[in-house]
Design a protein around this motif. Structure first.
Motif, mmCIF file in Angstrom:
data_model
loop_
_atom_site.group_PDB
_atom_site.id
_atom_site.type_symbol
_atom_site.label_atom_id
_atom_site.label_comp_id
_atom_site.label_asym_id
_atom_site.label_seq_id
_atom_site.Cartn_x
_atom_site.Cartn_y
_atom_site.Cartn_z
ATOM 1 N N THR A 1 0.836 -1.200 0.000
ATOM 2 C CA THR A 1 0.000 0.000 0.000
ATOM 3 C C THR A 1 0.870 1.248 0.000
ATOM 4 O OG1 THR A 1 -1.777 -1.156 1.176
ATOM 5 C CG2 THR A 1 -1.809 1.250 1.239
ATOM 6 N N GLY A 2 1.984 1.187 0.742
ATOM 7 C CA GLY A 2 2.934 2.296 0.706
ATOM 8 C C GLY A 2 3.527 2.496 -0.680
ATOM 9 N N VAL A 3 3.795 1.389 -1.381
ATOM 10 C CA VAL A 3 4.287 1.489 -2.758
ATOM 11 C C VAL A 3 3.233 2.134 -3.648
ATOM 12 C CG1 VAL A 3 5.068 0.158 -4.760
ATOM 13 C CG2 VAL A 3 5.821 -0.488 -2.464
ATOM 14 N N TRP A 4 1.976 1.759 -3.433
ATOM 15 C CA TRP A 4 0.904 2.370 -4.223
ATOM 16 C C TRP A 4 0.785 3.860 -3.922
ATOM 17 C CZ3 TRP A 4 -3.445 5.149 -3.215
ATOM 18 C CH2 TRP A 4 -4.303 5.362 -4.306
ATOM 19 N N VAL A 5 0.988 4.250 -2.677
ATOM 20 C CA VAL A 5 0.912 5.668 -2.321
ATOM 21 C C VAL A 5 2.005 6.455 -3.047
ATOM 22 C CG1 VAL A 5 1.228 7.306 -0.422
ATOM 23 C CG2 VAL A 5 -0.216 5.303 -0.099
ATOM 24 N N LEU B 1 5.482 1.120 -11.047
ATOM 25 C CA LEU B 1 4.944 0.676 -9.760
ATOM 26 C C LEU B 1 3.475 0.284 -9.878
ATOM 27 C CD1 LEU B 1 6.584 3.240 -7.289
ATOM 28 C CD2 LEU B 1 7.314 0.916 -7.839
ATOM 29 N N HIS B 2 2.707 1.071 -10.606
ATOM 30 C CA HIS B 2 1.292 0.733 -10.790
ATOM 31 C C HIS B 2 1.139 -0.582 -11.541
ATOM 32 C CE1 HIS B 2 -1.995 3.729 -9.834
ATOM 33 N NE2 HIS B 2 -0.945 4.251 -9.234
ATOM 34 N N SER B 3 1.947 -0.773 -12.566
ATOM 35 C CA SER B 3 1.855 -2.016 -13.341
ATOM 36 C C SER B 3 2.241 -3.217 -12.493
ATOM 37 C CB SER B 3 2.756 -1.934 -14.574
ATOM 38 O OG SER B 3 2.380 -0.851 -15.403
ATOM 39 N N ALA B 4 3.242 -3.043 -11.619
ATOM 40 C CA ALA B 4 3.632 -4.140 -10.730
ATOM 41 C C ALA B 4 2.508 -4.502 -9.769
ATOM 42 C CB ALA B 4 4.887 -3.755 -9.948
ATOM 43 N N LEU B 5 1.675 -3.517 -9.434
ATOM 44 C CA LEU B 5 0.539 -3.762 -8.543
ATOM 45 C C LEU B 5 -0.742 -4.079 -9.310
ATOM 46 C CD1 LEU B 5 1.197 -0.841 -6.030
ATOM 47 C CD2 LEU B 5 1.664 -3.269 -5.669
ATOM 48 N N LEU B 6 -0.607 -4.251 -10.644
ATOM 49 C CA LEU B 6 -1.741 -4.596 -11.518
ATOM 50 C C LEU B 6 -2.822 -3.516 -11.496
ATOM 51 C CD1 LEU B 6 -2.084 -8.417 -10.702
ATOM 52 C CD2 LEU B 6 -0.704 -7.313 -12.480
ATOM 53 N N VAL B 7 -2.375 -2.259 -11.449
ATOM 54 C CA VAL B 7 -3.294 -1.116 -11.481
ATOM 55 C C VAL B 7 -2.923 -0.254 -12.682
ATOM 56 C CG1 VAL B 7 -4.140 0.916 -10.247
ATOM 57 C CG2 VAL B 7 -3.487 -1.132 -8.966
ATOM 58 N N PRO B 8 -3.854 0.060 -13.567
ATOM 59 C CA PRO B 8 -3.517 0.927 -14.704
ATOM 60 C C PRO B 8 -3.138 2.322 -14.225
ATOM 61 C CG PRO B 8 -5.880 0.563 -14.584
ATOM 62 C CD PRO B 8 -5.267 -0.348 -13.567
ATOM 63 N N TYR B 9 -2.080 2.868 -14.812
ATOM 64 C CA TYR B 9 -1.559 4.146 -14.312
ATOM 65 C C TYR B 9 -2.190 5.353 -14.993
ATOM 66 C CZ TYR B 9 1.625 8.015 -13.417
ATOM 67 O OH TYR B 9 2.143 9.239 -13.072
ATOM 68 N N PHE B 10 -2.076 5.442 -16.309
ATOM 69 C CA PHE B 10 -2.484 6.673 -16.982
ATOM 70 C C PHE B 10 -3.995 6.881 -16.940
ATOM 71 C CE2 PHE B 10 1.741 6.107 -18.847
ATOM 72 C CZ PHE B 10 2.251 7.384 -18.671
ATOM 73 N N SER B 11 -4.768 5.827 -17.116
ATOM 74 C CA SER B 11 -6.221 5.999 -17.035
ATOM 75 C C SER B 11 -6.636 6.424 -15.631
ATOM 76 C CB SER B 11 -6.923 4.700 -17.432
ATOM 77 O OG SER B 11 -6.516 3.636 -16.583
ATOM 78 N N TRP B 12 -5.976 5.837 -14.618
ATOM 79 C CA TRP B 12 -6.262 6.257 -13.243
ATOM 80 C C TRP B 12 -5.828 7.701 -13.021
ATOM 81 C CZ3 TRP B 12 -2.537 8.034 -9.927
ATOM 82 C CH2 TRP B 12 -2.976 8.343 -8.639
ATOM 83 N N LYS B 13 -4.684 8.072 -13.570
ATOM 84 C CA LYS B 13 -4.164 9.429 -13.376
ATOM 85 C C LYS B 13 -5.147 10.473 -13.889
ATOM 86 C CE LYS B 13 -0.397 12.416 -14.964
ATOM 87 N NZ LYS B 13 0.851 12.492 -15.749
#
Length: 202
Positions: free
Chosen positions: A97-101, A125-137
């Motif tokens: 969770t800290g990495v995601w922050v 980091l987002h990809s490693a956590l299986l979370v899309p980065y740019f769409s979330w951004k």
């Protein structure tokens, strides 16, 4: 003052009226710009070295926990192994969770002074956590620019009254102070024998 922190008042709807009086209903006497000016300038300075130190620190702890779990947990007897794995999940989840922050701050361009560095680190980091980065951004930026708007915010939008189930008012009702005080008293009474035994050993 009542037990729940609100001012007690007489009357059938006294508690509700006191809550309404304490709620802000007008514009505050300050602006966001004034708040930013009141904060020391060094708080807005970005340090690339410090930011990467947080990344390395969190990833080292994460890999260390993973190494301990995969190397030693199989050697534990069955009861201890059943306790060790859930403990590992909680600890590893907290670290990740800290990495995601950190990647969240990359999306806010708070990681460094270089946007390409922020986007690169955030994407990895987002990809490693299986979370899309740019769409979330982009959606997250839209959320922050429309926070509290019932029409334009994309998250945390309350449901209209017509869509709320009839039983939700019973589920969302806060705990009564009398029940809270009863729980606290019961907990204290349960701890008294243990505290007495502990003091006797000193």
């Amino acid at each position: 003052m009542a037990a729940n922190g609100l001012f007690a008042s007489s009357g059938k709807h006294g508690g509700k009226e006191s809550r309404i009086k304490r709620m802000p209903h007008g514009k505050p006497p300050f602006t966001l710009g004034k708040i930013k000016k009141a904060i020391q300038p060094h708080c807005f300075e970005r340090s690339l070295l410090l930011s990467f130190s947080y990344v390395v620190y969190d990833l080292c702890i994460s890999f260390l926990l993973c190494y301990i779990a995969t190397t030693y947990f199989d050697l534990l007897p069955s009861p201890l192994s059943c306790v060790a794995w859930p403990t590992y999940w909680i600890l590893q989840g907290s670290i990740l969770t800290g990495v995601w922050v950190i990647s969240h701050e990359c999306g806010h361009h708070a990681f460094s002074d270089y946007r390409w560095v922020d986007d690169t680190v955030g994407l990895i980091l987002h990809s490693a956590l299986l979370v899309p980065y740019f769409s979330w951004k982009y959606s997250h930026r839209r959320h922050h620019s429309n926070t509290g708007s019932l029409e334009r915010d994309e998250v945390f939008v309350p449901k209209p009254k017509s869509r709320i189930a009839w039983y939700s008012k019973y589920l969302n009702k806060p705990t009564r102070p009398s029940f809270k005080s009863w729980c606290h008293t019961s907990a204290r009474l349960a701890l008294i024998p243990s505290l007495q035994r502990f003091r006797s050993t000193l």
